[in-house]
Design a protein around this motif. Structure first.
Motif, PDB file in Angstrom:
ATOM      1  N   SER A 128      34.491   6.294   5.044  1.00  0.00           N
ATOM      2  CA  SER A 128      35.177   7.401   4.389  1.00  0.00           C
ATOM      3  C   SER A 128      34.219   8.150   3.471  1.00  0.00           C
ATOM      4  O   SER A 128      33.361   7.537   2.837  1.00  0.00           O
ATOM      5  CB  SER A 128      36.358   6.888   3.565  1.00  0.00           C
ATOM      6  OG  SER A 128      37.337   6.294   4.395  1.00  0.00           O
ATOM      7  N   PRO A 129      34.348   9.475   3.383  1.00  0.00           N
ATOM      8  CA  PRO A 129      33.508  10.221   2.451  1.00  0.00           C
ATOM      9  C   PRO A 129      33.957   9.985   1.018  1.00  0.00           C
ATOM     10  O   PRO A 129      35.119   9.652   0.754  1.00  0.00           O
ATOM     11  CB  PRO A 129      33.742  11.680   2.856  1.00  0.00           C
ATOM     12  CG  PRO A 129      35.109  11.681   3.468  1.00  0.00           C
ATOM     13  CD  PRO A 129      35.246  10.348   4.164  1.00  0.00           C
ATOM     14  N   LYS A 130      33.040  10.155   0.094  1.00  0.00           N
ATOM     15  CA  LYS A 130      33.388  10.028  -1.309  1.00  0.00           C
ATOM     16  C   LYS A 130      34.242  11.210  -1.754  1.00  0.00           C
ATOM     17  O   LYS A 130      34.163  12.304  -1.187  1.00  0.00           O
ATOM     18  CB  LYS A 130      32.131   9.925  -2.168  1.00  0.00           C
ATOM     19  CG  LYS A 130      31.369   8.621  -1.948  1.00  0.00           C
ATOM     20  CD  LYS A 130      30.235   8.460  -2.945  1.00  0.00           C
ATOM     21  CE  LYS A 130      29.584   7.090  -2.771  1.00  0.00           C
ATOM     22  NZ  LYS A 130      28.526   6.846  -3.779  1.00  0.00           N
ATOM     23  N   VAL A 131      35.070  10.952  -2.756  1.00  0.00           N
ATOM     24  CA  VAL A 131      35.935  11.979  -3.323  1.00  0.00           C
ATOM     25  C   VAL A 131      35.490  12.222  -4.762  1.00  0.00           C
ATOM     26  O   VAL A 131      35.394  11.278  -5.542  1.00  0.00           O
ATOM     27  CB  VAL A 131      37.417  11.546  -3.291  1.00  0.00           C
ATOM     28  CG1 VAL A 131      38.292  12.597  -3.951  1.00  0.00           C
ATOM     29  CG2 VAL A 131      37.864  11.287  -1.862  1.00  0.00           C
ATOM     30  N   ARG A 132      35.222  13.481  -5.092  1.00  0.00           N
ATOM     31  CA  ARG A 132      34.758  13.790  -6.444  1.00  0.00           C
ATOM     32  C   ARG A 132      35.951  14.170  -7.312  1.00  0.00           C
ATOM     33  O   ARG A 132      36.645  15.139  -7.037  1.00  0.00           O
ATOM     34  CB  ARG A 132      33.738  14.915  -6.435  1.00  0.00           C
ATOM     35  CG  ARG A 132      33.223  15.266  -7.817  1.00  0.00           C
ATOM     36  CD  ARG A 132      32.028  16.180  -7.745  1.00  0.00           C
ATOM     37  NE  ARG A 132      30.891  15.533  -7.106  1.00  0.00           N
ATOM     38  CZ  ARG A 132      29.647  15.594  -7.582  1.00  0.00           C
ATOM     39  NH1 ARG A 132      29.389  16.235  -8.678  1.00  0.00           N
ATOM     40  NH2 ARG A 132      28.671  14.999  -6.941  1.00  0.00           N
ATOM     41  N   LEU A 133      36.154  13.388  -8.354  1.00  0.00           N
ATOM     42  CA  LEU A 133      37.194  13.695  -9.329  1.00  0.00           C
ATOM     43  C   LEU A 133      36.640  14.662 -10.367  1.00  0.00           C
ATOM     44  O   LEU A 133      35.578  14.406 -10.936  1.00  0.00           O
ATOM     45  CB  LEU A 133      37.660  12.421 -10.033  1.00  0.00           C
ATOM     46  CG  LEU A 133      38.844  11.649  -9.445  1.00  0.00           C
ATOM     47  CD1 LEU A 133      39.049  10.353 -10.221  1.00  0.00           C
ATOM     48  CD2 LEU A 133      40.103  12.474  -9.460  1.00  0.00           C
ATOM     49  N   PRO A 134      37.346  15.761 -10.641  1.00  0.00           N
ATOM     50  CA  PRO A 134      36.882  16.658 -11.697  1.00  0.00           C
ATOM     51  C   PRO A 134      37.083  16.002 -13.056  1.00  0.00           C
ATOM     52  O   PRO A 134      37.903  15.078 -13.199  1.00  0.00           O
ATOM     53  CB  PRO A 134      37.784  17.883 -11.529  1.00  0.00           C
ATOM     54  CG  PRO A 134      39.042  17.347 -10.940  1.00  0.00           C
ATOM     55  CD  PRO A 134      38.611  16.226 -10.032  1.00  0.00           C
ATOM     56  N   PRO A 135      36.358  16.417 -14.070  1.00  0.00           N
ATOM     57  CA  PRO A 135      36.596  15.879 -15.413  1.00  0.00           C
ATOM     58  C   PRO A 135      38.073  16.002 -15.790  1.00  0.00           C
ATOM     59  O   PRO A 135      38.693  17.042 -15.578  1.00  0.00           O
ATOM     60  CB  PRO A 135      35.710  16.760 -16.299  1.00  0.00           C
ATOM     61  CG  PRO A 135      34.598  17.185 -15.384  1.00  0.00           C
ATOM     62  CD  PRO A 135      35.245  17.385 -14.048  1.00  0.00           C
ATOM     63  N   GLY A 136      38.624  14.924 -16.297  1.00  0.00           N
ATOM     64  CA  GLY A 136      40.042  14.872 -16.601  1.00  0.00           C
ATOM     65  C   GLY A 136      40.877  14.319 -15.478  1.00  0.00           C
ATOM     66  O   GLY A 136      42.046  13.953 -15.675  1.00  0.00           O
ATOM     67  N   GLY A 137      40.299  14.262 -14.262  1.00  0.00           N
ATOM     68  CA  GLY A 137      40.998  13.647 -13.146  1.00  0.00           C
ATOM     69  C   GLY A 137      41.143  12.153 -13.366  1.00  0.00           C
ATOM     70  O   GLY A 137      40.314  11.517 -14.022  1.00  0.00           O
TER      71      GLY A 137
END
Length: 210
Positions: A128-137
């Motif tokens: 699976s590809p990585k998922v980038r959480l935005p700041p505050g996510g």
């Protein structure tokens, strides 16, 4: 802890509202929340409900289940398919959770989380590809035995079942796992250790406190 009756929808909303103000103590911009409970308690359902409530409120979140971080069958089942000690201590790849989930969410991390690592049905890597959480996510991690690993959690929710309810709601083929949950109760006291306790003996009428 005093518990109050509530609906699942209302519980999801209240938890989401509480999380909006959550600030990690270590300076990370990504709050990390655990939804702990036996599979029969379905903590993942609550995590997904909270994720949806957060989405409606304009906050990003990522739901990650520890079932995506099971070890390969050759390791997990080395001592047989029903070895309680292995289930309790060796089925889940906690090292990978630290490295691929919690590590990127430390202060100074890049927020890129691997949502799963291993497909237990196919017994191979998910890729699976990585998922980038935005700041505050927010990370919403769910699974069993989460409160015994010293994960860097900013809030923990334990979805509890009485021994009788746990036995009734666990498929008979999985009753061999019940001693592991008895041990978890003795050694970690998840109901006392969690920030929020949810009693789910009656799946239609939960109660909560915290």
């Amino acid at each position: 802890m005093r518990l109050e009756a509530i609906t699942w929808d209302r519980l999801g909303d209240l938890l989401a509202e509480r999380l909006l103000d959550l600030k990690p103590a270590d300076g990370s911009p990504w709050p990390r929340i655990a939804f702990d409970g036996a599979p029969a308690a379905r903590p993942g359902d609550l995590a997904r409900r909270v994720s949806e409530a957060l989405r409606i409120r304009g906050r990003s979140s990522l739901v990650v289940g520890t079932e995506g971080f099971l070890r390969p069958a050759s390791v997990r089942l080395e001592y047989g398919h029903r070895d309680v000690e292995s289930y309790y201590s060796g089925w889940y790849d906690t090292g990978a959770l630290w490295r691929e989930v919690f590590g990127p969410l430390e202060a100074g991390g890049d927020g890129s989380v691997l949502p799963d690592l291993w497909d237990p049905a196919a017994d191979r890597a998910t890729r699976s590809p990585k998922v980038r959480l935005p700041p505050g996510g927010m990370l919403l991690l769910h699974g069993p035995f989460l409160l015994r690993h010293w994960f860097p959690l900013d809030l923990s929710v334990h979805v509890a079942l009485s021994p009788g309810a746990l036995r009734r709601r666990t498929p008979e083929a999985e009753h061999w796992t019940l001693p592991a949950f008895e041990r978890y109760e003795r050694e970690s006291d998840p109901a006392g250790a969690a920030d929020v306790l949810v009693r789910a003996d009656d799946p239609r009428h939960p109660a909560w406190g915290g």
